[in-house]
Design an enzyme around this catalytic site. Structure first.
Site, mmCIF file in Angstrom:
data_model
loop_
_atom_site.group_PDB
_atom_site.id
_atom_site.type_symbol
_atom_site.label_atom_id
_atom_site.label_comp_id
_atom_site.label_asym_id
_atom_site.label_seq_id
_atom_site.Cartn_x
_atom_site.Cartn_y
_atom_site.Cartn_z
ATOM 1 N N SER A 142 -0.303 7.910 5.725
ATOM 2 C CA SER A 142 -1.124 8.864 4.955
ATOM 3 C C SER A 142 -2.561 8.397 5.060
ATOM 4 C CB SER A 142 -0.666 8.816 3.491
ATOM 5 O OG SER A 142 -1.595 9.466 2.647
ATOM 6 N N TYR A 155 2.139 4.548 -4.300
ATOM 7 C CA TYR A 155 2.032 5.287 -3.033
ATOM 8 C C TYR A 155 1.034 4.598 -2.096
ATOM 9 C CZ TYR A 155 1.706 9.504 -0.076
ATOM 10 O OH TYR A 155 1.744 10.402 0.964
#
Ligand code: NAD
Length: 260
Positions: A142, A155
């Site tokens: 990401s 995350y």
């Protein structure tokens, strides 16, 4: 381009993973799909891959938080297709919360699914790739594998870990014609992001359009979501023979987010 190759795409019953599975199948690869969902929806997707692209597709229900199920998924794929040539570690979940309120079990679960599962899948798939002297490992990280945002401690930690693991694996297998790369998308409008938009609208007492414009797309200089098909096309390129020298890298596909 990928005819005769076989792929596993984790977390491919939805969003980016589904797009990558369809992209690889369109390029000719047999595919193992994986993830949660209604059995009838999953079967429709699996049968659709076979009907639309003339490849073989099977479904593995392996839970990416369970190491033995991950190893089982790789064994099933090798048995069904004779090989796992392409491994796409894509399954992921998210929770947005201040770190001092972050539920401990949720932190552990996010790290397990978003990062540690990559280790288990790579560990199981590598011996076969080494034996055949060919392999492609693609980790869907990401923009949050490269930079941080507040309230996403689990995350961001997991995705930074994925980028580090990507480099390590690339170095270990470089002489076996196996590559390992991370794809680092910005925001893509999948169910994972729809849930975040809804949460932010509630927390900030804002209409959804304002959340999209002022919070979500504020990170992306080109002011648009990344499309699933754009990520799939990149994964297909990285899976091809022409990408042999691209390894150990993180490829941003984020509308300029991480250029700031
Ligand atoms: P999504 O929610 O649409 O899809 C997630 C997939 O993972 C689903 O198929 C789900 O069933 C599966 N999954 C969840 N937990 C699982 C488990 N324990 N075992 C097996 N499968 C499991 O999300 P998405 O947006 O398509 O995200 C896919 C990946 O892309 C994730 O790793 C995410 O972090 C990453 N990513 C997404 C965005 C975005 O903006 N959507 C941006 C950057 C990175």
């Amino acid at each position: 381009m990928l005819k005769g190759r076989s792929a596993i795409v984790t977390g491919s019953t939805s969003g980016i993973g589904l797009g990558i599975a369809r992209g690889l199948a369109a390029a000719g690869a047999n595919v193992v799909i994986n993830g949660f969902g209604k059995p009838e929806d999953i079967e429709k997707e699996r049968a659709g891959l076979e009907a639309d692209f003339g490849v073989k597709a099977i479904y593995s229900a392996a839970d990416m938080s369970k190491p033995e199920e991950i190893a089982g998924m790789v064994a099933t794929a090798e048995e069904a297709f004779g090989a796992v040539d392409i491994l796409v570690n894509n399954a992921g979940i998210q929770l947005v919360s201040p770190i001092d309120e972050f539920p401990i079990a949720k932190f552990d679960q996010i790290v397990a699914i978003n990062m540690v599962s990559n280790f288990h899948a790579i560990r199981a798939a590598l011996p076969g790739m080494k034996k055949r002297n060919w392999g492609r490992i693609i980790n869907v990280a990401s923009a949050h594998g490269l930079v941080a945002s507040p309230f996403k401690s689990a995350y961001v930690s997991a995705k930074h870990g994925v980028v580090g693991m990507t480099k390590t694996v690339a170095l270990e297998v470089a002489e076996h014609k196996i590559t390992c790369n991370a794809i680092c998308p910005g925001f893509v409008r999948t169910p994972l992001v729809e849930a975040q938009i809804a949460d932010q609208a509630k927390v900030n007492n804002m209409p959804v359009e304002n959340v999209v414009r002022d919070i979500i797309l504020a990170s992306q200089p080109n002011k648009r979501f990344v499309e699933v098909e754009e990520i799939a096309a990149l994964a297909v390129f990285l899976s091809g023979d022409n990408a042999l020298s691209i390894t150990g890298t993180s490829i941003s596909i984020d509308g300029g987010w991480t250029a700031r």
